[in-house]
Scaffold this active site. Structure first.
Site, short mmCIF file in Angstrom:
data_model
loop_
_atom_site.label_atom_id
_atom_site.label_comp_id
_atom_site.label_asym_id
_atom_site.label_seq_id
_atom_site.Cartn_x
_atom_site.Cartn_y
_atom_site.Cartn_z
N HIS A 76 0.86 -1.18 0.00
CA HIS A 76 0.00 0.00 0.00
C HIS A 76 0.89 1.23 0.00
O HIS A 76 1.65 1.44 0.94
CB HIS A 76 -0.89 -0.05 1.25
CG HIS A 76 -1.78 1.13 1.41
ND1 HIS A 76 -1.69 1.99 2.47
CD2 HIS A 76 -2.78 1.59 0.64
CE1 HIS A 76 -2.60 2.93 2.35
NE2 HIS A 76 -3.28 2.71 1.25
N TYR A 201 -9.41 9.23 2.21
CA TYR A 201 -9.95 9.99 3.34
C TYR A 201 -10.72 11.16 2.75
O TYR A 201 -10.15 11.97 2.01
CB TYR A 201 -8.82 10.56 4.20
CG TYR A 201 -7.95 9.54 4.92
CD1 TYR A 201 -8.47 8.77 5.96
CD2 TYR A 201 -6.61 9.37 4.59
CE1 TYR A 201 -7.67 7.85 6.63
CE2 TYR A 201 -5.81 8.46 5.26
CZ TYR A 201 -6.34 7.70 6.27
OH TYR A 201 -5.55 6.79 6.93
N PRO A 292 -8.18 5.60 15.96
CA PRO A 292 -7.87 4.71 14.83
C PRO A 292 -7.53 5.43 13.53
O PRO A 292 -7.27 4.78 12.53
CB PRO A 292 -9.16 3.89 14.68
CG PRO A 292 -10.22 4.73 15.28
CD PRO A 292 -9.59 5.60 16.31
N LYS A 296 -2.52 2.97 13.72
CA LYS A 296 -1.25 2.78 14.43
C LYS A 296 -1.30 1.75 15.56
O LYS A 296 -0.24 1.31 16.03
CB LYS A 296 -0.80 4.12 15.04
CG LYS A 296 -0.46 5.18 14.02
CD LYS A 296 0.82 4.83 13.29
CE LYS A 296 1.25 5.87 12.28
NZ LYS A 296 2.32 5.39 11.41
N TYR A 388 3.39 8.56 8.63
CA TYR A 388 2.36 7.60 8.22
C TYR A 388 2.94 6.20 8.04
O TYR A 388 2.39 5.21 8.53
CB TYR A 388 1.73 8.09 6.91
CG TYR A 388 0.47 7.37 6.52
CD1 TYR A 388 -0.67 7.44 7.33
CD2 TYR A 388 0.38 6.63 5.35
CE1 TYR A 388 -1.83 6.79 6.98
CE2 TYR A 388 -0.78 5.98 4.99
CZ TYR A 388 -1.88 6.06 5.81
OH TYR A 388 -3.03 5.41 5.45
C1 FAD Z 1 -12.19 -1.37 14.08
C2 FAD Z 1 -10.72 -1.26 14.42
C3 FAD Z 1 -9.82 -0.94 13.41
C4 FAD Z 1 -8.47 -0.84 13.71
N1 FAD Z 1 -7.60 -0.55 12.68
C5 FAD Z 1 -6.26 -0.52 12.93
C6 FAD Z 1 -5.31 -0.38 11.83
O1 FAD Z 1 -5.65 -0.25 10.64
N2 FAD Z 1 -3.98 -0.40 12.14
C7 FAD Z 1 -3.55 -0.57 13.44
O2 FAD Z 1 -2.31 -0.60 13.65
N3 FAD Z 1 -4.42 -0.73 14.48
C8 FAD Z 1 -5.76 -0.72 14.27
N4 FAD Z 1 -6.65 -0.96 15.30
C9 FAD Z 1 -6.13 -1.18 16.66
C10 FAD Z 1 -5.65 -2.62 16.88
O3 FAD Z 1 -6.65 -3.54 16.54
C11 FAD Z 1 -5.20 -2.81 18.34
O4 FAD Z 1 -4.35 -1.75 18.70
C12 FAD Z 1 -4.48 -4.15 18.54
O5 FAD Z 1 -5.39 -5.23 18.54
C13 FAD Z 1 -3.69 -4.18 19.87
O6 FAD Z 1 -3.10 -5.43 20.03
P1 FAD Z 1 -2.84 -6.01 21.50
O7 FAD Z 1 -2.17 -7.32 21.29
O8 FAD Z 1 -2.18 -4.98 22.32
O9 FAD Z 1 -4.28 -6.20 22.14
P2 FAD Z 1 -5.56 -7.14 21.70
O10 FAD Z 1 -5.48 -7.35 20.24
O11 FAD Z 1 -6.70 -6.46 22.30
O12 FAD Z 1 -5.22 -8.50 22.44
C14 FAD Z 1 -5.37 -8.66 23.82
C15 FAD Z 1 -5.65 -10.13 24.12
O13 FAD Z 1 -5.70 -10.31 25.54
C16 FAD Z 1 -6.72 -11.23 25.84
N5 FAD Z 1 -7.15 -11.03 27.23
C17 FAD Z 1 -7.74 -9.94 27.76
N6 FAD Z 1 -8.00 -10.12 29.06
C18 FAD Z 1 -7.54 -11.37 29.37
C19 FAD Z 1 -7.53 -12.14 30.56
N7 FAD Z 1 -8.02 -11.66 31.71
N8 FAD Z 1 -7.01 -13.38 30.52
C20 FAD Z 1 -6.51 -13.89 29.36
N9 FAD Z 1 -6.51 -13.19 28.19
C21 FAD Z 1 -7.01 -11.96 28.21
C22 FAD Z 1 -7.81 -10.94 24.83
O14 FAD Z 1 -8.64 -12.07 24.65
C23 FAD Z 1 -7.00 -10.59 23.58
O15 FAD Z 1 -6.83 -11.71 22.73
C24 FAD Z 1 -8.01 -1.05 15.05
C25 FAD Z 1 -8.93 -1.37 16.06
C26 FAD Z 1 -10.27 -1.47 15.76
C27 FAD Z 1 -11.24 -1.83 16.86
#
Ligand code: FAD
Length: 396
Positions: A76, A201, A292, A296, A388
């Site tokens: 992209h 956008y 969002p 990032k 970006y």
């Molecule tokens: C609609 C949407 C679009 C997005 N678009 C983008 C994008 O284009 N680019 C980008 O970089 N980011 C984007 N994001 C953000 C991105 O999805 C998150 O920042 C990312 O998932 C963070 O990863 P993480 O591993 O920190 O947390 P998560 O992905 O939230 O993982 C946390 C994990 O911990 C587990 N957990 C929680 N509590 C417990 C517990 N008590 N015991 C055991 N397990 C537990 C959960 O089940 C989960 O699997 C978007 C978010 C949304 C909602």
């Protein structure tokens, strides 16, 4: 059957942050256990992010897990901004040494990281929630919902914004900086081929609209909606009417299809400083939430994991020196704020202020100036492109 286990690093959460860290530690033969309350089907069923920074792709490639990403994901390289009857295309890749984003859905990233770790013999325990954690001077203990107990030297709290790692922070150990934005998004995926080969956008008097790539057959869209609106007030017909109106441009056609998912997005930003307390390290969304707009969140989560792996290796070399461990937060916080600043600026560049918002007309003219500079100033566009696409991976 409840059990008791001991490891080096307990990783709470099998999202992008936890699974990246698990793979990195396992590759260095550091004993670690990854725990998640969800099972595999639930983990790979969550459609969220899709825009991978250059450094994120490099991390997955260095883990040897990028075959599918590189084969099925799309490079992209640019973005289109539409505003007041104009459009401007910015080739971010050209402005940033040919580096690019990859479009590859988060659930596929999670599947590749999870399957890669399991195949390599990593210890992944799914389907049981962690309920409580305790920390002593010597280590950390996690109590699971089924009565099992896991002890570790360190805990990586990669359990997202609502997880227990963040909630267990002792009073005064970290400061949380938080901001609620005055905008709300309806975000949806539709079974429709992309209507352009790039992100669009659009700033429109009816509100912001975004067209984001996901795959050849699925497109993600964002719509700015009045704060307080619920999903129920947005029928599929109303959604397509708005997307058609806000994204309209002569000679361009919007591809439509069945709406697959639709959610209201909480537009909040938050950073915990420092991103650690004692032997607990907050990683990914547990440490910070970002609006969002710039895509990032996932990328910061993976970058946190890379840095934590590096710091744990350095601390081992330094004989477990606590000062070496402090480097985790010291190195990550500036990068997190840089991403916050960029996402905040992009959010405010593209949204429509409600008429009664204070100084709305003034702020709209500031937006137009930013868009105009992006279209006409090479220096401005280069700086924008660098933010970006994101920083280079640790080690270049
Ligand atoms: C609609 C949407 C679009 C997005 N678009 C983008 C994008 O284009 N680019 C980008 O970089 N980011 C984007 N994001 C953000 C991105 O999805 C998150 O920042 C990312 O998932 C963070 O990863 P993480 O591993 O920190 O947390 P998560 O992905 O939230 O993982 C946390 C994990 O911990 C587990 N957990 C929680 N509590 C417990 C517990 N008590 N015991 C055991 N397990 C537990 C959960 O089940 C989960 O699997 C978007 C978010 C949304 C909602």
């Amino acid at each position: 059957m409840p059990y008791e286990a001991t490891t080096r690093v307990v990783i709470l959460g099998a999202g992008p942050a936890g699974l990246t860290l698990g793979n990195l530690l396992h590759a260095r033969q550091v004993p670690c256990v990854v725990i998640d309350k969800f099972d595999r089907e639930q983990l790979v069923g969550r459609t969220r992010a899709g825009l991978l920074e250059y450094r994120t792709v490099e991390t997955i490639r260095r883990l040897g897990l990028a075959d599918r990403l590189l084969a099925e994901g799309h490079r992209h390289t640019g973005c289109e901004f539409r505003f007041t009857d104009q459009r401007t295309y910015t080739d971010f890749s050209e402005l940033y040494d040919g580096r690019a984003h990859h479009v590859y859905p988060q659930q596929e990233v999670v599947a590749d990281l999870l399957d890669g770790l399991v195949k390599a013999g990593g210890d992944v325990r799914l389907g049981v929630a962690a309920e409580r954690l305790e920390q002593t001077a010597d280590g950390v203990t996690v109590h699971l919902a089924d009565g099992s107990v896991i002890h570790g030297d360190y805990l990586a709290g990669a359990d997202g914004q609502h997880g227990i790692a963040r909630a267990s922070t002792p009073a005064g150990a970290t400061t949380e900086y938080e901001m609620r934005h005055e905008f709300q998004w309806l975000t949806l995926t539709a079974a429709a081929a992309p209507s352009a080969e790039w992100t669009i956008y659009a700033q429109h008097e009816r509100g912001f609209a975004g067209h984001l790539l996901r795959s050849d057959t699925v497109t993600r869209f964002h719509l700015q909606v009045p704060v307080g609106d619920t999903v129920e007030s947005w029928s599929d017909d109303r959604i397509w009417d708005e997307l058609r109106a806000r994204l309209a441009h002569p000679g361009w056609t919007l591809n439509e299809g069945p709406v697959l998912t639709k959610n209201m997005l909480d537009m909040r930003s938050r950073v915990a400083e420092p991103m650690q307390y004692g032997r607990v390290f907050l990683v990914g969304d547990a440490a910070h939430i970002i609006s969002p707009s710039g895509g990032k969140g996932l990328n910061l989560a993976v970058a946190d994991a890379v840095e934590l792996d590096r710091v744990l290796a350095e601390a081992d070399l330094a004989g477990g020196d606590p000062a070496a461990l402090d480097a985790y937060s010291e190195r990550r916080v500036p990068d997190v704020w840089k991403a916050q600043e960029f996402s905040h600026a992009l959010l405010h560049m593209m949204h429509t202020y409600e008429d009664e918002a204070p100084e709305a007309a003034f702020r709209q003219r500031l937006q137009q100036s930013r868009l105009w500079q992006l279209a006409t100033s090479d220096a401005y566009a280069r700086s924008f492109a660098a933010s970006y696409i994101g920083p280079l991976p640790v080690g270049g």
